[in-house]
Write an enzyme that holds these catalytic residues in place. Structure first.
Site, mmCIF file in Angstrom:
data_model
loop_
_atom_site.group_PDB
_atom_site.id
_atom_site.type_symbol
_atom_site.label_atom_id
_atom_site.label_comp_id
_atom_site.label_asym_id
_atom_site.label_seq_id
_atom_site.Cartn_x
_atom_site.Cartn_y
_atom_site.Cartn_z
ATOM 1 N N LYS A 54 0.839 -1.207 0.000
ATOM 2 C CA LYS A 54 0.000 0.000 0.000
ATOM 3 C C LYS A 54 0.875 1.259 0.000
ATOM 4 C CE LYS A 54 -3.670 -2.625 2.105
ATOM 5 N NZ LYS A 54 -4.246 -3.191 3.328
ATOM 6 N N GLN A 98 -4.065 -1.919 9.743
ATOM 7 C CA GLN A 98 -4.002 -3.242 9.117
ATOM 8 C C GLN A 98 -4.576 -4.291 10.068
ATOM 9 O OE1 GLN A 98 -2.940 -3.759 5.862
ATOM 10 N NE2 GLN A 98 -3.784 -5.805 6.182
ATOM 11 N N ASP A 121 -10.828 2.843 4.387
ATOM 12 C CA ASP A 121 -11.176 1.426 4.263
ATOM 13 C C ASP A 121 -12.697 1.249 4.165
ATOM 14 O OD1 ASP A 121 -9.342 -0.575 3.992
ATOM 15 O OD2 ASP A 121 -8.854 -0.718 6.121
#
Ligand code: NDP
Length: 292
Positions: A54, A98, A121
């Site tokens: 990412k 994460q 997200d």
């Protein structure tokens, strides 16, 4: 092979190029560089690899990347303090924690500290709630589900009126992808570990989204001829013919399914690359939302 291959790598590359152009335009107009902060807690190799890819994508697209890494034994208070600090930082536009976090941490509490404007997200209950309600718009759509829908649309698969079977009901894939497809006027059936006569339900699908994390679970004779198959699964299986001794497969038996389906995504090179491309798109959108 009868199925048309949906090339996620190529389609993701097009999305990335569009994002890079928009980032360039934004920055040359004097606005700030869209910046994503990632939070990694602990030493899981897969999580570290996801976070690294990412950050790399941010760099490649001219975006900023801030990588925070806390040790495995970080306390709840330490993780919360870091997320609060990032949330208050005007130079950070998107925050990605994460998952999974180490078991001693309260994941939900940590995620709840990310304000909705920085929730790139798209996992916050507020975003998912808006996604679920008719006439409401989420600020960000979860990346893997939006990647699945984008692949279908780009490939010219008709969603409206189609019978979609979604295999899996997780918060990050199955449920949001079902909501997205419902909003596009598909008739959606969601299957899970207690679904009876699974193969028969899947046989009715014009579009199948498989997201259960079980290697090559869906067999070719479960697929309706001509159906579009989006395989979200990422599973490692032993393969002595490979130097590494292993290889990646999806949740669908690809060699069987490609002979029956009309469209199919490969694993790797299907949904996987789309997830990061959509995250980059969301980070740019977050910066635009926060402007300046
Ligand atoms: P979860 O483990 O969170 O959810 C799995 C879902 O599958 C659950 O709803 C579960 O049902 C259902 N399920 C499990 N076994 C069966 C079965 N035998 N029959 C029917 N349903 C079953 O997984 P995720 O949604 O997080 O991930 C799914 C897959 O997608 C994984 O392989 C993951 O690696 C991959 N993935 C890929 C991404 C990408 O970028 N390409 C991103 C995210 C995930 P129940 O609810 O009843 O337990």
């Amino acid at each position: 092979m009868t199925a048309q291959l949906i090339d996620g790598k190529k389609i993701a590359q097009q999305v990335r190029e569009e994002v890079a152009l928009a980032v360039g335009r934004r920055v040359s107009s004097g606005k700030s560089i869209p910046t994503l902060a990632t939070v990694l807690v602990g030493n899981r190799a897969d999580s570290a690899a996801y976070v690294a890819s990412k950050s790399k994508a941010c760099m490649e697209l001219g975006m900023g990347s801030l990588s925070e890494h806390l040790p495995e034994d970080a306390t709840q208070a330490e993780v919360e303090a870091l997320v609060k600090k990032l949330d208050a930082d005007p130079e950070v536009h998107g925050i990605l924690v994460q998952l999974p976090l180490p078991a001693h941490l309260d994941e939900e509490k940590v995620l709840s500290l990310i304000s909705i404007e920085k929730d790139v997200d798209g996992f916050s209950p507020l975003n998912i709630g808006r996604l679920a309600q008719k006439g409401r718009e989420p600020l960000f759509i979860p990346c893997t589900p939006s990647g699945c829908v984008y692949l279908l649309e780009k490939s010219g698969v008709k969603i409206e009126g189609a019978h979609v079977v979604v295999l899996g009901r997780s918060n990050i894939v199955g449920l949001p992808v079902s909501l997205l497809l419902l909003a596009r006027n598909a008739t959606v059936t969601i299957c899970h570990s207690r679904t009876k006569n699974l193969a028969d339900v899947i046989r009715q699908a014009d579009i199948l989204i498989a997201a259960i994390g079980k290697p090559e679970f869906v067999r070719g004779d479960w697929i309706k001829p001509g159906a579009a198959v989006i395989d979200v699964g990422i599973n490692t299986i032993p393969d002595p013919t490979k130097k590494s001794g292993k290889r990646l497969v999806g949740d669908v038996n690809f060699p069987e399914a490609k002979e029956v389906a009309g469209y199919i995504t490969p694993v790797p090179g299907g949904v996987g690359p789309m997830t990061i491309a959509m995250l980059m798109k969301n980070t740019l959108a977050a910066a635009e939302l926060q402007s300046s």
